[in-house]
Design a protein around this motif. Structure first.
Motif, PDB file in Angstrom:
ATOM      1  N   CYS A   1       0.806  -1.224   0.000  1.00  0.00           N
ATOM      2  CA  CYS A   1       0.000   0.000   0.000  1.00  0.00           C
ATOM      3  C   CYS A   1       0.835   1.268   0.000  1.00  0.00           C
ATOM      4  O   CYS A   1       0.287   2.360  -0.003  1.00  0.00           O
TER       5      CYS A   1
ATOM      6  N   TYR B   1      -3.844   3.918  -3.396  1.00  0.00           N
ATOM      7  CA  TYR B   1      -5.003   3.822  -4.291  1.00  0.00           C
ATOM      8  C   TYR B   1      -4.742   2.882  -5.467  1.00  0.00           C
ATOM      9  O   TYR B   1      -5.511   2.836  -6.415  1.00  0.00           O
TER      10      TYR B   1
ATOM     11  N   LEU C   1      -5.527  -2.311  -3.197  1.00  0.00           N
ATOM     12  CA  LEU C   1      -6.919  -2.761  -3.123  1.00  0.00           C
ATOM     13  C   LEU C   1      -6.976  -4.263  -2.864  1.00  0.00           C
ATOM     14  O   LEU C   1      -7.722  -4.735  -2.004  1.00  0.00           O
TER      15      LEU C   1
ATOM     16  N   TRP D   1     -12.311   1.293   3.384  1.00  0.00           N
ATOM     17  CA  TRP D   1     -11.292   1.723   2.436  1.00  0.00           C
ATOM     18  C   TRP D   1     -11.677   1.303   1.021  1.00  0.00           C
ATOM     19  O   TRP D   1     -11.641   2.109   0.090  1.00  0.00           O
ATOM     20  N   ASN D   2     -12.045   0.057   0.857  1.00  0.00           N
ATOM     21  CA  ASN D   2     -12.321  -0.464  -0.484  1.00  0.00           C
ATOM     22  C   ASN D   2     -13.655   0.002  -1.061  1.00  0.00           C
ATOM     23  O   ASN D   2     -13.796   0.100  -2.274  1.00  0.00           O
TER      24      ASN D   2
ATOM     25  N   CYS E   1     -13.301   4.872   0.423  1.00  0.00           N
ATOM     26  CA  CYS E   1     -12.089   5.685   0.274  1.00  0.00           C
ATOM     27  C   CYS E   1     -11.497   5.597  -1.124  1.00  0.00           C
ATOM     28  O   CYS E   1     -11.071   6.609  -1.683  1.00  0.00           O
ATOM     29  N   ILE E   2     -11.462   4.419  -1.679  1.00  0.00           N
ATOM     30  CA  ILE E   2     -10.897   4.232  -3.023  1.00  0.00           C
ATOM     31  C   ILE E   2     -11.704   4.998  -4.067  1.00  0.00           C
ATOM     32  O   ILE E   2     -11.153   5.520  -5.024  1.00  0.00           O
ATOM     33  N   THR E   3     -13.012   5.063  -3.867  1.00  0.00           N
ATOM     34  CA  THR E   3     -13.877   5.664  -4.885  1.00  0.00           C
ATOM     35  C   THR E   3     -14.147   7.147  -4.666  1.00  0.00           C
ATOM     36  O   THR E   3     -14.717   7.794  -5.542  1.00  0.00           O
TER      37      THR E   3
ATOM     38  N   ARG F   1     -12.408  12.027   1.246  1.00  0.00           N
ATOM     39  CA  ARG F   1     -11.068  11.463   1.019  1.00  0.00           C
ATOM     40  C   ARG F   1     -10.146  11.830   2.178  1.00  0.00           C
ATOM     41  O   ARG F   1      -9.389  10.998   2.660  1.00  0.00           O
TER      42      ARG F   1
END
Length: 121
Positions: A30, A35, A40, A79-80, A83-85, A93
């Motif tokens: 990570c 990101y 992921l 997170w998945n 946060c990622i999106t 964010r």
């Protein structure tokens, strides 16, 4: 993610089962880019491990370990899924970076420390 009911583990069996699994995950990719697809994938795996650890801890009566594992499973999922999106530069964010990133970046280490703590209690 639901897991099958776990069999109770002794303190020694807990460490024997979880030390190798979590140690292998400590080098999760990570950094430098949380990101990335690699991150992921690593966070997904961390969430799966945390869910499995929840089941083992609950079946074995390690309440603090169960709570810690639940928190890390929730962070991995957040997170998945969020946060990622989320868009860069947004409050969402920023909240992810401040409140969730350390759980996913250091999740395996934290879970391993909690396993060691449970084994000593």
């Amino acid at each position: 993610m639901a897991t099958a009911p776990a069999e109770p583990l002794s303190r020694q069996d807990l460490v024997a089962k979880w030390e190798p699994k979590l140690s292998q995950s400590i080098t999760a990719p990570c950094t430098p880019n949380p990101y990335s697809v690699e991150c992921l994938t690593a966070v997904t795996r961390l969430g799966q491990l945390a869910d499995e650890l929840v089941a083992d801890a609950a079946a074995s009566g390690f309440a603090n370990l169960e709570l810690t594992a639940r928190e890390h499973a929730a962070s991995a999922q957040r997170w998945n899924q969020v946060c990622i999106t989320s868009q860069p530069g947004t409050d969402e964010r920023s909240e992810c970076v401040v409140n969730v990133y350390s759980d996913i970046a250091f999740g395996a280490e934290s879970l391993l420390a909690a396993v060691y703590e449970a084994a000593q209690s």
